[in-house]
Write a protein that holds these residues in place. Structure first.
Motif, PDB file in Angstrom:
ATOM      1  N   TYR A 281      18.337   3.221   7.102  1.00  0.00           N
ATOM      2  CA  TYR A 281      17.192   4.040   7.495  1.00  0.00           C
ATOM      3  C   TYR A 281      16.134   3.199   8.192  1.00  0.00           C
ATOM      4  CZ  TYR A 281      18.698   7.913   4.502  1.00  0.00           C
ATOM      5  OH  TYR A 281      19.399   8.941   3.932  1.00  0.00           O
ATOM      6  N   TYR A 282      15.485   3.837   9.126  1.00  0.00           N
ATOM      7  CA  TYR A 282      14.291   3.313   9.774  1.00  0.00           C
ATOM      8  C   TYR A 282      13.153   4.201   9.282  1.00  0.00           C
ATOM      9  CZ  TYR A 282      10.997   2.813  13.744  1.00  0.00           C
ATOM     10  OH  TYR A 282       9.900   2.630  14.539  1.00  0.00           O
ATOM     11  N   ILE A 283      12.107   3.589   8.754  1.00  0.00           N
ATOM     12  CA  ILE A 283      10.951   4.359   8.292  1.00  0.00           C
ATOM     13  C   ILE A 283       9.713   3.824   8.983  1.00  0.00           C
ATOM     14  CG2 ILE A 283       9.496   5.006   6.338  1.00  0.00           C
ATOM     15  CD1 ILE A 283      11.977   4.772   4.581  1.00  0.00           C
ATOM     16  N   GLN A 284       8.972   4.743   9.590  1.00  0.00           N
ATOM     17  CA  GLN A 284       7.721   4.382  10.249  1.00  0.00           C
ATOM     18  C   GLN A 284       6.611   5.212   9.640  1.00  0.00           C
ATOM     19  OE1 GLN A 284       7.673   3.823  14.568  1.00  0.00           O
ATOM     20  NE2 GLN A 284       5.959   5.260  14.644  1.00  0.00           N
ATOM     21  N   ILE A 285       5.546   4.540   9.248  1.00  0.00           N
ATOM     22  CA  ILE A 285       4.368   5.224   8.713  1.00  0.00           C
ATOM     23  C   ILE A 285       3.224   4.996   9.690  1.00  0.00           C
ATOM     24  CG2 ILE A 285       2.679   5.325   6.844  1.00  0.00           C
ATOM     25  CD1 ILE A 285       4.934   4.546   4.922  1.00  0.00           C
TER      26      ILE A 285
ATOM     27  N   ARG B 285       1.619  10.141   9.220  1.00  0.00           N
ATOM     28  CA  ARG B 285       2.860  10.716   9.741  1.00  0.00           C
ATOM     29  C   ARG B 285       3.982   9.806   9.257  1.00  0.00           C
ATOM     30  NH1 ARG B 285       4.309  14.170  13.559  1.00  0.00           N
ATOM     31  NH2 ARG B 285       2.274  14.077  14.579  1.00  0.00           N
ATOM     32  N   LEU B 286       4.940  10.390   8.590  1.00  0.00           N
ATOM     33  CA  LEU B 286       6.098   9.641   8.134  1.00  0.00           C
ATOM     34  C   LEU B 286       7.299  10.054   8.976  1.00  0.00           C
ATOM     35  CD1 LEU B 286       7.154   8.448   4.818  1.00  0.00           C
ATOM     36  CD2 LEU B 286       8.738  10.005   5.886  1.00  0.00           C
ATOM     37  N   ILE B 287       7.955   9.061   9.563  1.00  0.00           N
ATOM     38  CA  ILE B 287       9.164   9.294  10.348  1.00  0.00           C
ATOM     39  C   ILE B 287      10.282   8.527   9.673  1.00  0.00           C
ATOM     40  CG2 ILE B 287      10.286   9.010  12.588  1.00  0.00           C
ATOM     41  CD1 ILE B 287       7.408   8.855  13.799  1.00  0.00           C
ATOM     42  N   ARG B 288      11.352   9.216   9.313  1.00  0.00           N
ATOM     43  CA  ARG B 288      12.530   8.571   8.737  1.00  0.00           C
ATOM     44  C   ARG B 288      13.708   8.897   9.636  1.00  0.00           C
ATOM     45  NH1 ARG B 288      14.347  11.193   3.597  1.00  0.00           N
ATOM     46  NH2 ARG B 288      15.559  12.376   5.075  1.00  0.00           N
TER      47      ARG B 288
ATOM     48  N   GLN C  25       0.824  -1.211   0.000  1.00  0.00           N
ATOM     49  CA  GLN C  25       0.000   0.000   0.000  1.00  0.00           C
ATOM     50  C   GLN C  25       0.861   1.266   0.000  1.00  0.00           C
ATOM     51  OE1 GLN C  25      -2.664   0.198   3.367  1.00  0.00           O
ATOM     52  NE2 GLN C  25      -3.378   2.259   2.864  1.00  0.00           N
ATOM     53  N   TYR C  26       1.932   1.266   0.782  1.00  0.00           N
ATOM     54  CA  TYR C  26       2.745   2.469   0.950  1.00  0.00           C
ATOM     55  C   TYR C  26       4.057   2.445   0.160  1.00  0.00           C
ATOM     56  CZ  TYR C  26      -0.563   3.462   4.651  1.00  0.00           C
ATOM     57  OH  TYR C  26      -1.720   3.710   5.359  1.00  0.00           O
ATOM     58  N   LYS C  27       4.207   1.476  -0.713  1.00  0.00           N
ATOM     59  CA  LYS C  27       5.446   1.372  -1.498  1.00  0.00           C
ATOM     60  C   LYS C  27       5.770   2.666  -2.259  1.00  0.00           C
ATOM     61  CE  LYS C  27       7.876  -1.667  -4.693  1.00  0.00           C
ATOM     62  NZ  LYS C  27       7.823  -2.961  -5.425  1.00  0.00           N
ATOM     63  N   PRO C  28       4.813   3.317  -2.910  1.00  0.00           N
ATOM     64  CA  PRO C  28       5.147   4.571  -3.597  1.00  0.00           C
ATOM     65  C   PRO C  28       5.706   5.642  -2.643  1.00  0.00           C
ATOM     66  CG  PRO C  28       3.010   3.764  -4.343  1.00  0.00           C
ATOM     67  CD  PRO C  28       3.416   2.911  -3.172  1.00  0.00           C
ATOM     68  N   ILE C  29       5.166   5.721  -1.435  1.00  0.00           N
ATOM     69  CA  ILE C  29       5.667   6.685  -0.449  1.00  0.00           C
ATOM     70  C   ILE C  29       7.079   6.312  -0.010  1.00  0.00           C
ATOM     71  CG2 ILE C  29       5.341   7.529   1.922  1.00  0.00           C
ATOM     72  CD1 ILE C  29       2.288   7.296   1.391  1.00  0.00           C
TER      73      ILE C  29
END
Length: 171
Positions: free
Chosen positions: A104-108, A117-120, A23-27
């Motif tokens: 990187y750590y990415i949290q959606i 909220r996107l946290i990288r 679902q969030y691959k483009p983001i």
């Protein structure tokens, strides 16, 4: 997905992660400025170093750690207490030269009103902050027993810290 002591069934959790990844691959691609990203959970790299995905960025492959939350807690977490050899704190502190680790750590986080909220987090940069917290005996102040994780509230982190991107995306 649930957190801490309220974790989902192992298999169900991975299925949800797979669905959220698609679902969030483009983001994820846009956030990393990557040509491609591939989910690799459940394997040796995930268990040992915390790699959930690999991303092709400028012709090189990098490890990525991912979290998908169904609620915005305005924070990010590192699982397991530092006394556990598989603690994410240990994984983030390991040098890149001796062991593969995510860059990187990415949290959606899903929010009300169709926003995210996107946290990288730049893991290498944040590892210096973790070292500071350990050296000054401040890391335990972030541990939340009910989560079985260290929780880092975004509003408690120094705004001058350069390793974290925190943004709201309207979808």
């Amino acid at each position: 997905m649930n957190r801490g002591n309220y974790n989902l069934d192992y298999s169900k959790g991975f299925q949800i992660e797979q669905n959220k990844f698609e679902q969030y691959k483009p983001i994820l691609l846009e956030t990393l400025q990557a040509k491609d990203i591939e989910l690799i959970t459940r394997g040796m790299l995930d268990k040992i170093s915390g790699l959930d995905a690999t991303a092709l960025i400028d012709g090189l492959v990098y490890g990525i750690s991912l979290r998908f939350r169904n609620k915005d807690y305005n924070s990010f977490t590192l699982n397991r207490h530092i006394s556990d050899p598989y603690s994410e704190v240990h994984k983030w502190l390991k040098p890149n030269e001796t062991n593969m680790k995510p860059i990187y750590y990415i949290q959606i986080n899903e929010r009300l009103g169709n926003s995210l909220r996107l946290i990288r987090v730049n893991i290498e940069a944040f590892s210096y902050y973790l070292q500071y917290l350990i050296k000054n005996k401040e890391l335990e102040g972030f541990y939340r027993e009910h989560l079985l994780a260290y929780e880092f509230p975004l509003d408690k982190l120094n705004p001058k810290y350069k390793g974290i991107l925190n943004t709201i995306i309207n979808s």
